[in-house]
Design a protein around this motif. Structure first.
Motif, PDB file in Angstrom:
ATOM      1  N   SER A  85       0.941  -1.296  -0.137  1.00  0.00           N
ATOM      2  CA  SER A  85      -0.194  -0.048   0.018  1.00  0.00           C
ATOM      3  C   SER A  85       0.985   1.305  -0.110  1.00  0.00           C
ATOM      4  O   SER A  85       1.997   1.280   0.859  1.00  0.00           O
ATOM      5  CB  SER A  85      -0.821   0.044   1.201  1.00  0.00           C
ATOM      6  N   PHE A  86       0.461   2.183  -0.811  1.00  0.00           N
ATOM      7  CA  PHE A  86       1.503   3.348  -0.891  1.00  0.00           C
ATOM      8  C   PHE A  86       0.474   4.622  -1.057  1.00  0.00           C
ATOM      9  O   PHE A  86      -0.723   4.556  -1.596  1.00  0.00           O
ATOM     10  CB  PHE A  86       2.404   3.295  -2.150  1.00  0.00           C
ATOM     11  N   ILE A  92       5.197   6.871  -0.666  1.00  0.00           N
ATOM     12  CA  ILE A  92       5.503   6.683   0.735  1.00  0.00           C
ATOM     13  C   ILE A  92       4.528   5.437   0.896  1.00  0.00           C
ATOM     14  O   ILE A  92       3.530   5.375   0.647  1.00  0.00           O
ATOM     15  CB  ILE A  92       4.807   7.798   1.680  1.00  0.00           C
ATOM     16  N   PHE A  93       5.435   4.103   1.509  1.00  0.00           N
ATOM     17  CA  PHE A  93       4.741   3.043   1.702  1.00  0.00           C
ATOM     18  C   PHE A  93       4.135   2.692   2.996  1.00  0.00           C
ATOM     19  O   PHE A  93       4.711   3.305   4.025  1.00  0.00           O
ATOM     20  CB  PHE A  93       5.705   1.901   1.315  1.00  0.00           C
ATOM     21  N   ASP A  94       2.923   2.510   3.367  1.00  0.00           N
ATOM     22  CA  ASP A  94       2.180   2.451   4.467  1.00  0.00           C
ATOM     23  C   ASP A  94       2.153   1.013   4.906  1.00  0.00           C
ATOM     24  O   ASP A  94       1.512   0.171   4.400  1.00  0.00           O
ATOM     25  CB  ASP A  94       0.783   2.757   4.392  1.00  0.00           C
ATOM     26  N   THR A  95       3.365   0.723   6.041  1.00  0.00           N
ATOM     27  CA  THR A  95       3.390  -0.663   6.454  1.00  0.00           C
ATOM     28  C   THR A  95       3.280  -0.388   8.108  1.00  0.00           C
ATOM     29  O   THR A  95       3.676  -1.206   8.835  1.00  0.00           O
ATOM     30  CB  THR A  95       4.770  -0.990   6.476  1.00  0.00           C
ATOM     31  N   SER A  96       2.647   0.503   8.501  1.00  0.00           N
ATOM     32  CA  SER A  96       2.603   0.931  10.037  1.00  0.00           C
ATOM     33  C   SER A  96       1.866   0.260  10.630  1.00  0.00           C
ATOM     34  O   SER A  96       2.102  -0.341  11.849  1.00  0.00           O
ATOM     35  CB  SER A  96       1.951   2.496  10.125  1.00  0.00           C
ATOM     36  N   SER A  97       0.676  -0.294  10.034  1.00  0.00           N
ATOM     37  CA  SER A  97      -0.256  -1.165  11.105  1.00  0.00           C
ATOM     38  C   SER A  97      -0.373  -2.717  10.237  1.00  0.00           C
ATOM     39  O   SER A  97      -1.366  -3.426  10.783  1.00  0.00           O
ATOM     40  CB  SER A  97      -1.638  -0.592  11.285  1.00  0.00           C
ATOM     41  N   ALA A  98       0.480  -3.090   9.620  1.00  0.00           N
ATOM     42  CA  ALA A  98       0.264  -4.337   8.805  1.00  0.00           C
ATOM     43  C   ALA A  98       0.179  -5.418   9.836  1.00  0.00           C
ATOM     44  O   ALA A  98      -0.661  -6.389   9.511  1.00  0.00           O
ATOM     45  CB  ALA A  98       1.272  -4.422   7.500  1.00  0.00           C
ATOM     46  N   GLY A 102       5.296  -5.841   4.631  1.00  0.00           N
ATOM     47  CA  GLY A 102       4.683  -5.086   5.387  1.00  0.00           C
ATOM     48  C   GLY A 102       3.085  -5.010   5.187  1.00  0.00           C
ATOM     49  O   GLY A 102       2.785  -4.165   5.868  1.00  0.00           O
ATOM     50  N   ARG A 103       2.569  -6.063   4.273  1.00  0.00           N
ATOM     51  CA  ARG A 103       1.159  -6.001   4.271  1.00  0.00           C
ATOM     52  C   ARG A 103       0.537  -6.809   5.192  1.00  0.00           C
ATOM     53  O   ARG A 103       1.220  -7.522   5.572  1.00  0.00           O
ATOM     54  CB  ARG A 103       0.855  -6.279   2.802  1.00  0.00           C
ATOM     55  N   SER A 104      -0.830  -6.610   5.664  1.00  0.00           N
ATOM     56  CA  SER A 104      -1.278  -7.605   6.348  1.00  0.00           C
ATOM     57  C   SER A 104      -1.211  -8.947   5.858  1.00  0.00           C
ATOM     58  O   SER A 104      -1.544  -9.144   4.569  1.00  0.00           O
ATOM     59  CB  SER A 104      -2.686  -7.090   6.754  1.00  0.00           C
ATOM     60  N   ILE A 105      -1.437  -9.771   6.718  1.00  0.00           N
ATOM     61  CA  ILE A 105      -1.649 -11.346   6.142  1.00  0.00           C
ATOM     62  C   ILE A 105      -2.669 -12.008   6.892  1.00  0.00           C
ATOM     63  O   ILE A 105      -2.879 -11.620   7.838  1.00  0.00           O
ATOM     64  CB  ILE A 105      -0.299 -11.969   6.211  1.00  0.00           C
TER      65      ILE A 105
END
Length: 146
Positions: A19-20, A28-34, A111-114
């Motif tokens: 996600s970016f 900006i890549f969004d890996t904060s809450s993955a 860093g994506r949710s799994i």
């Protein structure tokens, strides 16, 4: 082959790319809450969505469950259609788990949710696609001139 190629690219582009957002000309890549959103407990997400099928989140639940199945059925159909060595039940069961495990494993490292339930739903979908392939082949043999 070309149709399968474009299908595969579309699936992997939606599942592998992190996600970016673009801000001030920078990606900006969004890996904060993955990792917070990840699920390692089998059937937890499936049951959560199943319980919501008659609730206020029915549309989200339905599209998540159905989407994880419908989007992966073509893998089970195209792979044995294009490659003869994948026409057996055993090898296609391996493929049915290998593809979603690869996707979810890659998502973990970027860093994506799994979700282990995605693996289960995607594997079921690939097997459904393989069953459809087997039915298609049988119908084609029955309609062939003798």
């Amino acid at each position: 082959m070309l149709l399968f190629f474009f299908y595969s690219i579309s699936i992997f582009s939606q599942t592998i790319i992190p996600s970016f957002q673009i801000s001030n000309g920078q990606i900006i890549f969004d890996t904060s809450s993955a990792y917070v959103r990840s699920n390692f407990t089998p059937l937890q997400t499936i049951m959560l969505y199943y319980d919501q099928l008659n609730g206020p989140l029915a549309n989200i639940a339905f599209y998540n469950l159905a989407g994880n199945i419908v989007l992966f059925i073509p893998f089970g159909f195209f792979i044995p259609l294009l490659w003869k060595k994948f026409r057996g039940w055993r090898i296609m069961h391996v493929v049915a788990f290998a593809i979603p495990l690869f996707i979810e494993g890659t998502q973990y490292f970027i860093g994506r949710s799994i979700d282990v339930d995605d693996v289960l739903l995607n594997a079921i979908a690939i097997v459904i696609g393989f069953v459809l392939f087997k039915i298609f082949r049988r119908l084609r043999k029955m309609s062939a001139p003798k």
